[in-house]
Design a protein around this motif. Structure first.
Motif, mmCIF file in Angstrom:
data_model
loop_
_atom_site.group_PDB
_atom_site.id
_atom_site.type_symbol
_atom_site.label_atom_id
_atom_site.label_comp_id
_atom_site.label_asym_id
_atom_site.label_seq_id
_atom_site.Cartn_x
_atom_site.Cartn_y
_atom_site.Cartn_z
ATOM 1 N N ALA A 98 0.826 -1.211 0.000
ATOM 2 C CA ALA A 98 0.000 0.000 0.000
ATOM 3 C C ALA A 98 0.861 1.262 0.000
ATOM 4 N N ILE A 99 1.950 1.235 0.746
ATOM 5 C CA ILE A 99 2.874 2.380 0.789
ATOM 6 C C ILE A 99 3.639 2.501 -0.517
ATOM 7 N N PHE A 100 4.234 1.389 -0.947
ATOM 8 C CA PHE A 100 5.144 1.425 -2.088
ATOM 9 C C PHE A 100 4.428 1.714 -3.411
ATOM 10 N N ALA A 101 3.162 1.340 -3.527
ATOM 11 C CA ALA A 101 2.432 1.609 -4.764
ATOM 12 C C ALA A 101 2.304 3.104 -5.028
ATOM 13 N N GLU A 102 2.322 3.894 -3.967
ATOM 14 C CA GLU A 102 2.186 5.342 -4.113
ATOM 15 C C GLU A 102 3.492 6.102 -3.896
ATOM 16 N N HIS A 103 4.395 5.541 -3.110
ATOM 17 C CA HIS A 103 5.541 6.342 -2.659
ATOM 18 C C HIS A 103 6.899 5.686 -2.880
ATOM 19 N N TYR A 104 6.973 4.582 -3.641
ATOM 20 C CA TYR A 104 8.262 3.906 -3.768
ATOM 21 C C TYR A 104 9.285 4.844 -4.398
ATOM 22 N N PRO A 105 10.444 5.027 -3.759
ATOM 23 C CA PRO A 105 11.426 5.997 -4.257
ATOM 24 C C PRO A 105 12.076 5.539 -5.563
ATOM 25 N N ALA A 106 12.354 6.498 -6.428
ATOM 26 C CA ALA A 106 12.937 6.180 -7.730
ATOM 27 C C ALA A 106 14.381 6.655 -7.865
ATOM 28 N N GLU A 107 14.898 7.399 -6.869
ATOM 29 C CA GLU A 107 16.252 7.914 -6.969
ATOM 30 C C GLU A 107 17.280 6.796 -6.805
ATOM 31 N N TYR A 108 18.544 7.108 -7.114
ATOM 32 C CA TYR A 108 19.629 6.141 -6.972
ATOM 33 C C TYR A 108 19.688 5.654 -5.531
ATOM 34 N N GLY A 163 17.387 4.661 -3.867
ATOM 35 C CA GLY A 163 16.109 4.853 -3.192
ATOM 36 C C GLY A 163 15.308 3.574 -3.110
ATOM 37 N N ASP A 164 15.459 2.705 -4.123
ATOM 38 C CA ASP A 164 14.705 1.455 -4.136
ATOM 39 C C ASP A 164 15.184 0.488 -3.061
ATOM 40 N N THR A 165 16.340 0.745 -2.488
ATOM 41 C CA THR A 165 16.831 -0.122 -1.417
ATOM 42 C C THR A 165 16.874 0.638 -0.096
ATOM 43 N N VAL A 166 17.769 1.614 0.014
ATOM 44 C CA VAL A 166 17.975 2.340 1.270
ATOM 45 C C VAL A 166 16.740 3.137 1.669
ATOM 46 N N GLU A 167 16.294 4.034 0.791
ATOM 47 C CA GLU A 167 15.201 4.930 1.152
ATOM 48 C C GLU A 167 13.893 4.177 1.363
ATOM 49 N N LEU A 196 24.088 10.152 0.837
ATOM 50 C CA LEU A 196 23.088 11.106 0.361
ATOM 51 C C LEU A 196 21.700 10.476 0.348
ATOM 52 N N ALA A 197 21.610 9.229 -0.091
ATOM 53 C CA ALA A 197 20.321 8.534 -0.117
ATOM 54 C C ALA A 197 19.736 8.427 1.281
ATOM 55 N N LEU A 198 20.589 8.161 2.262
ATOM 56 C CA LEU A 198 20.117 8.039 3.641
ATOM 57 C C LEU A 198 19.646 9.390 4.169
ATOM 58 N N VAL A 199 20.391 10.451 3.867
ATOM 59 C CA VAL A 199 19.995 11.795 4.309
ATOM 60 C C VAL A 199 18.645 12.174 3.715
ATOM 61 N N ILE A 200 18.468 11.906 2.428
ATOM 62 C CA ILE A 200 17.191 12.219 1.775
ATOM 63 C C ILE A 200 16.051 11.439 2.423
ATOM 64 N N ALA A 201 16.313 10.174 2.710
ATOM 65 C CA ALA A 201 15.277 9.329 3.317
ATOM 66 C C ALA A 201 14.861 9.862 4.681
ATOM 67 N N TRP A 244 15.214 12.984 5.716
ATOM 68 C CA TRP A 244 14.709 14.348 5.591
ATOM 69 C C TRP A 244 13.232 14.370 5.218
ATOM 70 N N ARG A 245 12.804 13.403 4.434
ATOM 71 C CA ARG A 245 11.421 13.397 3.990
ATOM 72 C C ARG A 245 10.479 13.046 5.141
ATOM 73 N N PRO A 246 9.290 13.654 5.180
ATOM 74 C CA PRO A 246 8.349 13.360 6.272
ATOM 75 C C PRO A 246 7.841 11.932 6.186
ATOM 76 N N PRO A 247 7.525 11.325 7.334
ATOM 77 C CA PRO A 247 7.002 9.952 7.339
ATOM 78 C C PRO A 247 5.677 9.849 6.594
ATOM 79 N N ILE A 248 5.449 8.681 5.994
ATOM 80 C CA ILE A 248 4.188 8.402 5.320
ATOM 81 C C ILE A 248 3.190 7.875 6.341
ATOM 82 N N THR A 249 1.957 8.378 6.295
ATOM 83 C CA THR A 249 0.908 7.900 7.179
ATOM 84 C C THR A 249 -0.075 7.068 6.373
ATOM 85 N N LEU A 250 -0.230 5.815 6.763
ATOM 86 C CA LEU A 250 -1.191 4.950 6.081
ATOM 87 C C LEU A 250 -2.609 5.303 6.477
ATOM 88 N N ARG A 251 -3.534 5.196 5.515
ATOM 89 C CA ARG A 251 -4.942 5.353 5.851
ATOM 90 C C ARG A 251 -5.358 4.228 6.789
#
Length: 246
Positions: A166-176, A178-182, A225-230, A232-239
């Motif tokens: 449910a999270i990844f379908a909307e928010h899966y990271p695409a940066e370098y 990001g698909d693993t660390v972030e 950098l990937a870890l810092v970005i991860a 820095w971004r606000p947490p995702i809240t599931l419905r």
């Protein structure tokens, strides 16, 4: 396990993998009867689509290259739209042995994300230099965030259960990275539980590696950098309706 496989979507991102993808798809069908295989063609310029289709896989053909993260997000969207309970990423180059999938699925019965870990006591996969130290630092930091011991947070051989899908379908990271660390930080901060199981890795069956020794020194900075970005971004809240696994 057969009932789990019937609810499992094997997602295989593929970029110019005509040499290996058909054989990998065939092996997955042979070793994981009942599972559905989705190859996400990530803008390949070769015959990846034809090879995957001829082997019996369902294929999403992206018009241009998005990277592994973008391809996996398409896979998660497909899984969500078609009611799959589990998604397991398997590389289309043959490095991920489908024999490890049942262990990942078993772990997903009690966790939201399960990593197929290369440094957890199985197989002889090894890295050296800056890449090795970056992996250790990442595993330590992300393990603290996820409140569990992790040894391999950059492995792409991993599975997701209903809440993570449910999270990844909307928010899966695409940066370098990001698909693993972030993605792990994203899942952990959203309240998902993460674990790892030992797996063995193999040599590529074909195609061109995405990394080479000349890029190893750059890996440390990009990983940080990937870890810092991860973080820095606000947490995702599931419905609310997504917070409990069926």
């Amino acid at each position: 396990m057969s009932s789990d496989l019937a609810q499992t979507l094997i997602v295989m991102p593929a970029f110019n993998e005509e040499a290996a993808v058909a054989g990998v798809v065939a092996e997955v069908f042979a070793k994981l009867p009942g599972a559905t295989v989705l190859v996400v063609n990530d803008g390949s310029r070769d015959s990846t689509v034809a090879q995957a289709s001829s082997a019996g896989a369902t294929v999403i053909d992206l018009p241009f290259n998005l990277g592994v993260g973008g391809a996996m997000r398409a896979g998660f969207k497909y899984a969500q739209a078609h009611g799959f309970r589990y998604v397991v990423q398997v590389d289309s180059d043959g490095q991920h042995d489908p024999d490890g999938v049942p262990s990942i699925l078993a772990a997903l019965r009690s966790h939201d994300v399960a990593i197929g870990a290369r440094f957890a006591g199985q197989g002889d996969y090894e890295v050296r230099g800056p890449r090795k130290w970056a992996m250790k630092v990442l595993a330590s930091v992300i393990g603290r965030i996820a409140r569990t011991r992790l040894t391999d947070t950059t492995s792409g051989f991993r599975g997701a259960g209903p809440r993570a899908i449910a999270i990844f379908a909307e928010h899966y990271p695409a940066e370098y990275l990001g698909d693993t660390v972030e993605s792990l930080v994203l899942a952990a901060r959203a309240g998902c539980t993460i674990t790892q199981v030992p797996v063995s890795m193999r040599s590529r069956a074909g195609g061109t590696p995405s990394h080479n020794p000349g890029k190893a020194a750059v890996y440390l900075g990009r990983a940080a950098l990937a870890l810092v970005i991860a973080l820095w971004r606000p947490p995702i809240t599931l419905r609310h309706e997504m917070t409990t696994q069926p």
